[in-house]
Structure formats: structure tokens, C-alpha cells
Write a protein that holds these residues in place. Sequence first.
Motif, PDB file in Angstrom:
ATOM      1  N   TYR A  72       0.871  -1.182   0.000  1.00  0.00           N
ATOM      2  CA  TYR A  72       0.000   0.000   0.000  1.00  0.00           C
ATOM      3  C   TYR A  72       0.904   1.227   0.000  1.00  0.00           C
ATOM      4  CZ  TYR A  72      -3.414   3.406   1.706  1.00  0.00           C
ATOM      5  OH  TYR A  72      -4.218   4.503   1.853  1.00  0.00           O
ATOM      6  N   THR A  99       2.622   7.052   1.578  1.00  0.00           N
ATOM      7  CA  THR A  99       3.594   8.017   2.106  1.00  0.00           C
ATOM      8  C   THR A  99       4.622   8.437   1.052  1.00  0.00           C
ATOM      9  OG1 THR A  99       3.280   6.966   4.232  1.00  0.00           O
ATOM     10  CG2 THR A  99       5.213   8.363   4.016  1.00  0.00           C
ATOM     11  N   SER A 145       1.537  12.469   7.118  1.00  0.00           N
ATOM     12  CA  SER A 145       0.545  12.230   8.167  1.00  0.00           C
ATOM     13  C   SER A 145      -0.708  13.057   7.865  1.00  0.00           C
ATOM     14  CB  SER A 145       1.109  12.585   9.538  1.00  0.00           C
ATOM     15  OG  SER A 145       1.603  13.900   9.530  1.00  0.00           O
ATOM     16  N   TRP A 162       8.550   3.906   2.157  1.00  0.00           N
ATOM     17  CA  TRP A 162       7.956   3.107   3.247  1.00  0.00           C
ATOM     18  C   TRP A 162       6.815   2.230   2.753  1.00  0.00           C
ATOM     19  CZ3 TRP A 162      10.750   2.442   7.336  1.00  0.00           C
ATOM     20  CH2 TRP A 162      11.690   3.426   7.673  1.00  0.00           C
ATOM     21  N   THR A 185       5.625  -0.907   2.751  1.00  0.00           N
ATOM     22  CA  THR A 185       5.857  -2.164   3.462  1.00  0.00           C
ATOM     23  C   THR A 185       5.430  -3.357   2.618  1.00  0.00           C
ATOM     24  OG1 THR A 185       5.655  -1.141   5.613  1.00  0.00           O
ATOM     25  CG2 THR A 185       5.185  -3.491   5.518  1.00  0.00           C
TER      26      THR A 185
END
Length: 412
Positions: free
Chosen positions: A140, A143, A150, A174, A176
Motif C-alpha cells: 500500500y 507516504t 501524516s 515506506w 511495506t
Amino acid sequence: MAAMDLGITDTLAPLLKDVRAMVRDEIAPLDAEYLAEVPKGDRWAFTPRQTEILEGLKSKARSRGLWNFWLTDSDRGRGLTTVEYAYLAEEMGRSHLAAEVFNCNAPDTGNMEVFERYGTDEMKARWLEPLLNGEIRSAYLMTEPDVASSDATNISLSCVRDGDDYVLNGEKWWATGSGDPRCAVYIVMVKTGGDDQPKHKRHSMIVVPADAPGIEKLRPMTVYGHDDAPHGHYHIRFTDVRVPAENMLLGEGRGFEIAQGRLGPGRIHHCMRALGQAELALELLVDRAEVREAFGKPLSQLGDMYDQIANSRMEIEQARLLCLKAAWMMDQGDARAAAPWISQVKVVAPLVALEVTDRAVQVHGAAGISQDTPLARQWTNLRTLRLADGPDAVHRRQVARAELKKRGRNTA
Ligand SMILES: Cc1cc2nc3c(=O)[nH]c(=O)nc-3n(C[C@H](O)[C@H](O)[C@H](O)COP(=O)(O)OP(=O)(O)OC[C@H]3O[C@@H](n4cnc5c(N)ncnc54)[C@H](O)[C@@H]3O)c2cc1C
């Protein structure tokens, strides 16, 4: 309002027993061996032994019907509520491999949820089915390195319609799971609308095959020096990446709507797994404090150890009740009403688990920060959870705004 039942139901009891036994007896004992295999050879491929461990455990879990529990609001799953699933997630938190063994790991569960709720029939056949079968993995990508992510209204990766395609340009980091050689698909948050559109209608989510031309995996990001191979969190560049227009989920401008649906349950799952880690840390703390002696006494009788043990127990219990209440709020079907509860527990559970783990580290002395216990890795994961899926401050903001609104204050 319906009666709030947070207890262990008849449906859950046998599943909980089976999951607990499998995690304790079959999965957790293989965690260290699996992790020790990573440095051998190519860090972004699975060694034969890793594949044997992971796929062997997955096929056992599946053959026992211990699979895809997270599908709470769907007739394809086990028909569990979020409260019931939360108990299972806690058990999975006690082992590095467990969530994936039961096909309940992040970020795939959130992505499967998106395909299940918002995907077309073609997306379901191409991506959801193999994900549900544990054959491929996904990432996904929201960022970005250049904006404060955020606040997701800042997301800027450009996505422009060109004939029958969309063309993507920009960078994400990032991501993941993007290092995993089985990672076949990305769900990407992009900017499609101009600044003339309302803030929450400028973004969209689009499905991008991980091997699309123009995608460059620049570097694995490290977490306190660890690259988390072979799972990983890559920094990725998109240069004129072209995908068919039908890959757009729901339609342009609906990214925030999808994000809300995607992130709520996943946050509860993370929190319950964190509390599983807290329980493990407390067990290790107590065991160590009993057997290790210094200054003529077991550590448990030195300093403020009783207070540390008692505080750990009390903090875990409070956090678990809050988590179950947030799960119950989700089960009532009103995501907006559940949101502040999810934010509360997203702040509380990682903090509690981190604190209890830190106490356990200290009691173990230097061994606590070494490879000889799961505590050091656990501490690192929990520290990152205070950032991933929204930093603490953003969730506190949600909670505070809900309180202010209750008193009729304008929080715009
Ligand atoms: C291990 C790990 C895995 C991750 N996995 C993924 C993934 O799979 N996909 C993905 O898209 N992202 C992922 N992320 C990224 C994560 O979601 C972001 O780091 C997070 O949302 C914060 O964004 P940022 O890093 O841009 O921080 P910024 O937005 O720059 O925020 C920095 C800090 O500003 C402060 N701040 C922000 N808002 C407020 C406020 N309202 N009030 C007070 N202070 C505030 C907070 O202290 C915050 O930590 C992952 C991160 C980590 C560490």
C-alpha cells in the motif's frame, strides 16, 4: 445502543484454542530459524528453508480451517465479528510469522479489504483471489518523501488521464512488503484533482502491477538499521507509469473514502497484535526476574520490580478493554462513530506494549537488546507502530476534535 458484549463467544472459543496452540507449539518455535536464514545469499529472495517453513505452516493452517479470519464483514470469511477477530490477532502478535501463516498479515489484509469492497470483478479475479489464497503479496503506497504524509491531503504523486490510461509520476517510500519477491500489486494513493477541488476530493486510489514499466525500486528503507528483508519497505520512483483507466478504484476523487474503509480495521488488528507482544514481554519479564539473582536476591525482589510487574498487568488490561471497545464500535457499522475510538487505541496500545517491552528488555540486561530474545525486534516494531498508520499526534488530534465537537465547538 446494542448491549456491549466483549467476551469470548462459542464461535470464537475453539478457534482461539487452535490458534493459540498452533502459535505456541508450531509457529513461534520456528521464528528464530526463519529470521536467521535472511542474511544468507540474496536478501530479497526466500531461501529454500524459509519457503519450507512459511509455506509448510501456511498449508497446515489452511487445512485446519485457520485462514483469513480478518474477513469480518463478508460472507467469504469465517463470519467473525471484529471483537472476535481481535482476540485471534492478539495471539498472532506473539510470533513474527503467525499473522502471515493465517493469511492475516498487514498490509495484505487492508489491501484485500479494498479489493473486496471496491474492486471490479476483474480485479477480484486477478488480485483478490491469489491474495486470499496466500499465493501473492501486495503493498500500500501512500507516504511520500517530500511531503508531510501524516496529513494525507498533502499527497502529490501525479496521476493524469491520457486516452484509455492513467500516467503516474512521483515517488513513494515506506512501502511495506514491497521487497517481497511475491509482491505483485500496489494500491497507490495519487493526486488526480486540482487545487480548485475540495481538499478531500483531490485524491484517488489506483491499482498498479508491481512489474509495470517505469517503476524503480530505489532503496530499501531501514528501521533502526534493519531492512526487514525479505519483506522490506522500499523507496519507489514512478516515471511515466501507465496503467489502464479501469484500474482506478471507485472513481477519481474517492481516495479518502477508500482510505477510511481500509485503515480502520487494520489499526485494530495492529493494536491487538501489539498487546500480544506486550503479554509475551510480561511473561518473559516475570520469568527472568524470578530466576536471575543479584545482590543475594531474585531480581523480582529488587528495586521497584513489583510495581513494574503490577503496572504492566494493569496497563495491558486497560489497553485490551479499549481495543475491544473500539472493535465493538466498528462492529456497529458506523465507521465515523468508531473513528475516535480507533484513534484512542492506536495511541494507547503501541505505547503500552512499548513500555512493557522496554521494562522486559531492562530486566534481561544486555541479553534484552540482543538476538537471544524476541524483545529487541519487538521493541523496534512497536516503536515504528507509533508512526505507521498515522503518528500518535494525528490520532490525538482526532480524539481531541471529537471531544470539542461534542461541546459544539468548531474544529475546522
Ligand atoms: C515501519 C514503517 C512502515 C510503514 N509502512 C507504510 C506503508 O506500508 N505504506 C505507507 O504509505 N506508509 C507507510 N509508513 C509511513 C507512515 O505511515 C508515515 O511515516 C506516517 O504516516 C507519518 O508520515 P511522515 O513520515 O511523512 O511524517 P510527517 O507527516 O512529516 O509527520 C512528522 C511528525 O509531525 C508531527 N505531527 C504531524 N501532525 C501533527 C499534529 N496534527 N499535531 C502535532 N504533531 C503533528 C508528529 O510528531 C509526526 O510524527 C510506514 C512507516 C514505518 C516507520
